[in-house]
Design an enzyme around this catalytic site. Structure first.
Site, mmCIF file in Angstrom:
data_model
loop_
_atom_site.group_PDB
_atom_site.id
_atom_site.type_symbol
_atom_site.label_atom_id
_atom_site.label_comp_id
_atom_site.label_asym_id
_atom_site.label_seq_id
_atom_site.Cartn_x
_atom_site.Cartn_y
_atom_site.Cartn_z
ATOM 1 C CG ASP A 141 -1.921 1.938 1.584
ATOM 2 O OD1 ASP A 141 -3.169 0.683 0.490
ATOM 3 O OD2 ASP A 141 -1.609 1.982 1.309
ATOM 4 C CG ASN A 190 -5.127 11.145 -6.128
ATOM 5 O OD1 ASN A 190 -3.496 11.946 -6.973
ATOM 6 N ND2 ASN A 190 -5.483 10.165 -5.816
ATOM 7 C CG HIS A 209 -7.512 12.827 -9.413
ATOM 8 N ND1 HIS A 209 -6.995 11.371 -8.442
ATOM 9 C CD2 HIS A 209 -7.815 13.652 -8.763
ATOM 10 C CE1 HIS A 209 -7.554 11.928 -7.634
ATOM 11 N NE2 HIS A 209 -8.247 12.975 -7.805
ATOM 12 C CG ASP A 233 -3.736 8.855 -12.866
ATOM 13 O OD1 ASP A 233 -4.239 8.227 -11.940
ATOM 14 O OD2 ASP A 233 -4.513 9.139 -13.540
ATOM 15 C CD GLU A 254 -4.686 3.904 -1.899
ATOM 16 O OE1 GLU A 254 -4.788 4.237 -0.924
ATOM 17 O OE2 GLU A 254 -5.478 4.321 -2.783
#
Length: 200
Positions: free
Chosen positions: A66, A74, A79, A83, A109
């Protein structure tokens, strides 16, 4: 000789059709952002690998990763940067795993890895090596100074009669313990342990 161009056309048509089918299958099996296997494809590959490993009496390990505090990335940078981080993190995982390990994006994630024919020690060392590599890598060089990230890791090891769901559940408990104990940690939960323990 008149037939030759026709034969070439048929072969080309078949080749293009096969390439198209392969591409459709790849798209159906992979997460569009990271290129890692999607949940469904990971489950299929993992079930098959666990079955094979048991036939040959090989150990199997499972790891959940994680990206710590990913929501902050974010929220602060948007975003698009988020990404980019997902893609860079996937590449880092791929580069740190063995050729026959199975990598999937589990959601958001979170990433999942099945290590076939592995010992528990190998799995823990791979998990710890990846944790250290993430900690020492600069992500998203497009940003001034880039981003420093950490990852929490949950590891479990095969129990002979365990289902994939049970296996994933244990790795998830180990991951939760890693996050609850300060993040940027590797935690282990095997069938013979009552609670997750830190590694090293």
């Amino acid at each position: 000789s008149e037939n030759r161009p026709l034969m070439v056309a048929i072969i080309r048509d078949l080749t293009e059709r096969l390439a198209h089918q392969n591409e459709l299958q790849r798209l159906a099996n992979t997460d569009p952002l990271s290129g890692a296997l999607n949940r469904r494809a990971f489950r299929e590959a993992a079930e098959m690998e666990m079955h094979t490993s048991r036939l040959y009496n090989h150990g199997v390990a499972l790891m959940l990763f994680d990206i710590d505090h990913f929501k902050r990335i974010n929220d602060r940078h948007g975003h698009e940067i988020g990404d980019q981080v997902i893609c860079e993190f996937t590449d880092l995982l791929r580069g740190s795993l063995r050729a026959h390990d199975i990598l999937g994006r589990w959601g958001g994630e979170e990433f999942i890895v099945l290590l076939p024919a592995a010992t528990l020690e190998q799995a823990l060392n791979i998990g710890e090596r990846i944790r250290r590599t993430v900690e020492n890598t600069v992500f998203s060089n497009g940003l001034p100074g880039g981003l420093q990230l950490t990852t929490s890791v949950g590891v479990t090891y095969d129990s002979r009669d365990e289902t994939l769901d049970g296996f994933i559940r244990r790795a998830d408990h180990a991951l939760y313990a890693a996050k609850a104990n300060g993040r940027n940690r590797v935690f282990l939960l095997t069938a013979n342990l009552e609670e997750a323990t830190a590694f090293p």
